[in-house]
Design a protein around this motif. Sequence first.
Motif, mmCIF file in Angstrom:
data_model
loop_
_atom_site.group_PDB
_atom_site.id
_atom_site.type_symbol
_atom_site.label_atom_id
_atom_site.label_comp_id
_atom_site.label_asym_id
_atom_site.label_seq_id
_atom_site.Cartn_x
_atom_site.Cartn_y
_atom_site.Cartn_z
ATOM 1 N N GLU B 293 -36.585 -1.499 49.863
ATOM 2 C CA GLU B 293 -37.909 -1.401 49.897
ATOM 3 C C GLU B 293 -38.312 -0.066 50.280
ATOM 4 O OE1 GLU B 293 -37.900 -6.178 51.333
ATOM 5 O OE2 GLU B 293 -38.638 -4.717 52.786
ATOM 6 N N ASP B 294 -38.097 0.893 51.316
ATOM 7 C CA ASP B 294 -38.635 1.970 51.449
ATOM 8 C C ASP B 294 -38.106 3.157 50.409
ATOM 9 O OD1 ASP B 294 -40.294 1.690 53.989
ATOM 10 O OD2 ASP B 294 -38.256 1.132 54.845
ATOM 11 N N LYS B 295 -36.870 3.182 50.116
ATOM 12 C CA LYS B 295 -36.183 4.203 49.461
ATOM 13 C C LYS B 295 -36.830 4.048 48.017
ATOM 14 C CE LYS B 295 -31.698 4.737 46.796
ATOM 15 N NZ LYS B 295 -31.102 5.838 46.917
ATOM 16 N N PRO B 296 -37.178 3.095 47.279
ATOM 17 C CA PRO B 296 -37.870 3.198 45.755
ATOM 18 C C PRO B 296 -39.160 4.044 46.005
ATOM 19 C CG PRO B 296 -36.864 1.186 46.195
ATOM 20 C CD PRO B 296 -36.917 1.586 47.464
ATOM 21 N N ALA C 52 -49.635 9.460 47.520
ATOM 22 C CA ALA C 52 -49.426 9.742 46.486
ATOM 23 C C ALA C 52 -48.215 8.370 45.645
ATOM 24 C CB ALA C 52 -48.537 10.918 46.324
ATOM 25 N N VAL C 53 -48.222 7.313 46.258
ATOM 26 C CA VAL C 53 -47.357 6.391 45.598
ATOM 27 C C VAL C 53 -47.894 6.009 44.321
ATOM 28 C CG1 VAL C 53 -46.843 3.835 45.995
ATOM 29 C CG2 VAL C 53 -46.502 5.467 47.750
ATOM 30 N N PRO C 54 -47.095 5.831 43.138
ATOM 31 C CA PRO C 54 -47.453 5.490 41.746
ATOM 32 C C PRO C 54 -48.357 4.116 42.091
ATOM 33 C CG PRO C 54 -45.203 6.204 41.659
ATOM 34 C CD PRO C 54 -45.602 6.024 43.279
ATOM 35 N N LEU C 55 -49.450 3.897 41.491
ATOM 36 C CA LEU C 55 -50.218 2.571 41.592
ATOM 37 C C LEU C 55 -49.219 1.440 41.040
ATOM 38 C CD1 LEU C 55 -53.778 3.990 41.536
ATOM 39 C CD2 LEU C 55 -52.635 2.789 43.704
ATOM 40 N N HIS C 56 -48.617 1.838 39.799
ATOM 41 C CA HIS C 56 -48.062 0.816 38.995
ATOM 42 C C HIS C 56 -47.057 0.281 39.902
ATOM 43 C CE1 HIS C 56 -44.560 3.821 38.217
ATOM 44 N NE2 HIS C 56 -44.014 2.778 38.169
ATOM 45 N N ALA C 57 -46.471 0.594 41.294
ATOM 46 C CA ALA C 57 -45.447 -0.310 41.896
ATOM 47 C C ALA C 57 -46.354 -1.223 42.570
ATOM 48 C CB ALA C 57 -44.841 0.972 42.796
ATOM 49 N N GLY C 58 -47.542 -1.129 42.508
ATOM 50 C CA GLY C 58 -48.371 -2.291 43.181
ATOM 51 C C GLY C 58 -48.613 -3.399 42.288
ATOM 52 N N ARG C 59 -49.646 -4.233 42.525
ATOM 53 C CA ARG C 59 -49.977 -5.509 41.728
ATOM 54 C C ARG C 59 -51.301 -5.704 41.681
ATOM 55 N NH1 ARG C 59 -48.376 -7.779 46.927
ATOM 56 N NH2 ARG C 59 -49.988 -9.067 47.787
ATOM 57 N N ILE C 60 -51.760 -6.369 40.705
ATOM 58 C CA ILE C 60 -53.160 -6.791 40.576
ATOM 59 C C ILE C 60 -53.825 -7.948 41.287
ATOM 60 C CG2 ILE C 60 -54.985 -7.284 38.576
ATOM 61 C CD1 ILE C 60 -53.482 -4.419 38.548
ATOM 62 N N GLU C 61 -54.734 -7.512 42.080
ATOM 63 C CA GLU C 61 -55.346 -8.715 43.057
ATOM 64 C C GLU C 61 -56.912 -8.712 42.249
ATOM 65 O OE1 GLU C 61 -54.223 -10.659 45.445
ATOM 66 O OE2 GLU C 61 -52.409 -9.568 45.473
ATOM 67 N N ILE C 65 -56.584 -3.061 41.768
ATOM 68 C CA ILE C 65 -55.063 -2.952 41.627
ATOM 69 C C ILE C 65 -54.727 -2.657 43.329
ATOM 70 C CG2 ILE C 65 -55.574 -0.522 41.120
ATOM 71 C CD1 ILE C 65 -52.545 -0.841 39.567
ATOM 72 N N GLN C 66 -53.513 -3.266 43.885
ATOM 73 C CA GLN C 66 -53.562 -3.011 45.282
ATOM 74 C C GLN C 66 -52.182 -2.034 45.221
ATOM 75 O OE1 GLN C 66 -53.377 -6.337 48.045
ATOM 76 N NE2 GLN C 66 -51.488 -5.762 48.711
ATOM 77 N N CYS C 67 -52.163 -1.048 46.246
ATOM 78 C CA CYS C 67 -51.175 -0.206 46.373
ATOM 79 C C CYS C 67 -50.022 -0.811 47.158
ATOM 80 C CB CYS C 67 -51.505 1.099 47.064
ATOM 81 S SG CYS C 67 -50.034 2.424 47.240
ATOM 82 N N ALA C 68 -48.736 -0.498 46.690
ATOM 83 C CA ALA C 68 -47.574 -1.036 47.263
ATOM 84 C C ALA C 68 -47.322 -0.869 48.650
ATOM 85 C CB ALA C 68 -46.456 -0.951 46.348
ATOM 86 N N TYR C 69 -47.852 0.435 49.125
ATOM 87 C CA TYR C 69 -47.237 0.922 50.225
ATOM 88 C C TYR C 69 -48.205 0.567 51.383
ATOM 89 C CZ TYR C 69 -44.932 4.956 52.507
ATOM 90 O OH TYR C 69 -44.088 5.661 53.502
#
Lengths: 343, 343, 343
Positions: B293-296, C52-61, C65-69
């Motif tokens: 989870e953290d690493k990616p 700076a996390v890519p938003l595409h790692a998250g999901r649509i609510e 769009i919700q950031c995964a982090y």
Amino acid sequence: MSFLRNAWYMAAWDREIDKNPVPKRILGEPIVMYRTGSGVAVALHDRCPHKAVPLHAGRIEGDLIQCAYHGLRFDSRGVCRHNPHIKGSPDTLCVRAYPLAKRHGALWIWMGEPERANVNAIPDYGWFDVDGPYAVTQGYTYVDGGFGIMMDNLLDLSHAEYLHPNTVGTPGSSGSLQTSVVAGDDYVTVKRKVFDLPPSVVFRPHWSRSERIDQVSDMTWRPGTNLLLDIRLRAAGDDSGNGELHFPSAHILTPETERTTHYFWAVARNFKQEDEGLTLAINEAFQQTFTGEDKPIIEAIQRQFDIEGNDVPVANFTIGDGGGVRAKRMLAKLIADEQLVRS
Amino acid sequence: MSFLRNAWYMAAWDREIDKNPVPKRILGEPIVMYRTGSGVAVALHDRCPHKAVPLHAGRIEGDLIQCAYHGLRFDSRGVCRHNPHIKGSPDTLCVRAYPLAKRHGALWIWMGEPERANVNAIPDYGWFDVDGPYAVTQGYTYVDGGFGIMMDNLLDLSHAEYLHPNTVGTPGSSGSLQTSVVAGDDYVTVKRKVFDLPPSVVFRPHWSRSERIDQVSDMTWRPGTNLLLDIRLRAAGDDSGNGELHFPSAHILTPETERTTHYFWAVARNFKQEDEGLTLAINEAFQQTFTGEDKPIIEAIQRQFDIEGNDVPVANFTIGDGGGVRAKRMLAKLIADEQLVRS
Amino acid sequence: MSFLRNAWYMAAWDREIDKNPVPKRILGEPIVMYRTGSGVAVALHDRCPHKAVPLHAGRIEGDLIQCAYHGLRFDSRGVCRHNPHIKGSPDTLCVRAYPLAKRHGALWIWMGEPERANVNAIPDYGWFDVDGPYAVTQGYTYVDGGFGIMMDNLLDLSHAEYLHPNTVGTPGSSGSLQTSVVAGDDYVTVKRKVFDLPPSVVFRPHWSRSERIDQVSDMTWRPGTNLLLDIRLRAAGDDSGNGELHFPSAHILTPETERTTHYFWAVARNFKQEDEGLTLAINEAFQQTFTGEDKPIIEAIQRQFDIEGNDVPVANFTIGDGGGVRAKRMLAKLIADEQLVRS
């Protein structure tokens, strides 16, 4: 260190090149080689002067090579002989052709000024002529490491005892050794003789004259990066030369880039020339030695240089260091002189 | 940001190192570690000073490491003790040796000025002593991302609710939270307490005292990049400390390069210490949390930095940002001071 | 050559984008696309402004769009609408949103100044409307080569005879050809007509009116890098247009980076529109042509440029060169003008 351009480099074994275009980078430049319908081996810059397509993607039409993209055809001198898209002569369009000469079973390319290409300057590898009196076997090892590291490797055979104990190395040789360096205007030879030792693993089956031997191993470098190792096996204490095994090997380095090398090698012998099983066994032993043992070490050194630079001390930490240091200095001077003239 | 050199970094778990040389890059430098015949763990620059061959390609001979190329041997202080190719003493030839100390089940390396290496400055990870009163499990995660990103990750646990809902995260914690930052000369602690929530998935099987809990999570950073998380689980509203679960974890970052990190982690607990199945289950849960989870996410941030730079705003967009910002500033200042002295 | 920013680029086929976030680099920038719960396609900078996390790692609510982090949520204009970690309004935090418009079955993105985005400036690809009178098939080819090489490829169809003899090329066309270049303020058209030849392999099954045909092939480029090929097949010598096969194709280039390209293509036809087997066969033939034949040549040129630079002569060595040269010059001028204004 960049490259010495006015020198002969081995481009391929002669048998490698047929009518299918073969791409190869030499001194960083993309080269295409092929054989014309008339049987002449040709080397051209592997880049169509029209849109930069590698010519090796095309095909041979008679004595011409045809570009895959728009059908332009070039002859063995690089002159465009066919352009279906224009009227009038196509021959103002040219691709660079490189002098290419066949000698000693190999094709030699001249990467410098064409007018200075003299086939008589190709180093003498006569022992390796495929139709000569010696039995010969040829090989190739791709090395992800620079030619300077390989010159050090070949010009200091003291490593053989440690890196090649099960093939060409002679355990104990560092304790029973004479070594000297001889240099001239265009060569460096490291002369090495070990005394009164059992023969190495590769020689043992072919030597029955005595339990202990003396072994002469003279490694000669000539510019650009062509080396030859002259090995002679004698009964310990017998300098007459009678009944000696002569086992010369060619070690021909052609820089692919500054940090990668084409390593062409060949091994010849003056005994049991008809024994093809032996020829094959020798090829396998040297494949193991060069590809299995030297190549990983050379590539590990290159990776170290990539990480931390190549500022390795040149002091003579081992007795054998001197030859490599001297040859690399001579090569560096030749390169500097050549670049001075050019600028 | 480059590296703080005068600091202890974890080089390996003690159990990792035996008589086979182990290569590892630390602060960008190639290191080889091995254990001598006498059982002492040694760290040397992984580069023979003769021809730059990585020493890890060689082998251990007694208390010495022998280079694979020419047989030179070095002792645990990096001094050449054997050079078969010269007469006279070989000990003018040296490879850099790094202070290496064993503590808390780990080997710690000092990458800076050797005379400043003081083992008493190794951060206290006593809860993770393998022979101490707590049950301990150790792990390792290789991260293709820089230590700064990982410091941000660890010092702002507000991400756990979103990134780790099925392991260590406590859903709802952002709504029921006290947090503060405490800093001293050589540490930053982010103190975090969530109130009156159900326990997270990893704690649920081990908690039966109450339906709802309070959880204290204090994360402390010490230079270079050593972190420790002190977690205590209590019945909601009970600050007495009686019957609390103590669940400290070590998060020890060792920069491999500026953009890659060795992440050593360990988890200790003060309950069911003898339950080895539980120890294994905890290891797997944390492996999933850190590696799965953290690493990616950390690696995705690093790729973004590679493409577009790392100019991320430092403003406190989430409550938890402050600790990471403060620790990174303190580390940057330590690095700047160190480089000032050196230049 | 960098990029023209104030232009419409095709970002995806409309059917590609659903509620799962799709990452794609366009003009070097990481973009995330998704469709909101209301069905609107959205393009945002694929980088959460927090860490700076890519938003595409998250999901649509819903529509966000919700950031995964850390769980921050952004709306289709890039405004933060939810930050669980702070009190007060989160909307001072923003991610860049890009104008995105649906037209002709494709989604078009505007990478320049938002206020200049005018959907009426999207090039007309009306023949490729999925609900229009023509049968249409869409495709995509990823090319590890730059858009300039591809513009040269598409604007000089003289290569088809040599590179595509078994699909779209017409052997003999270089000998029976009229060609001209027409250019306006915002387009370059290469007009090409071959006379009195048998139809190419792909057309042969669909043409029974005559043994020999004339073929008109007009390729038009419009900035940024949008091309359209208008092909009409007629009985040799019949310019009336009666019974002609109309076979337009879209060749839409979207730079991923300076040296890689998203190649979106579509083929339409005015005959046998209901024949789905034919539609599939045409898709496969063009997949073979573009992915199997053009892509390797373009990528080989790119590798040559990587090694030796892209200093290819611009002289008209083939008749067809003129169009590509002219379009690339026009594009270079547009880019220079744009950068002048910006600086």
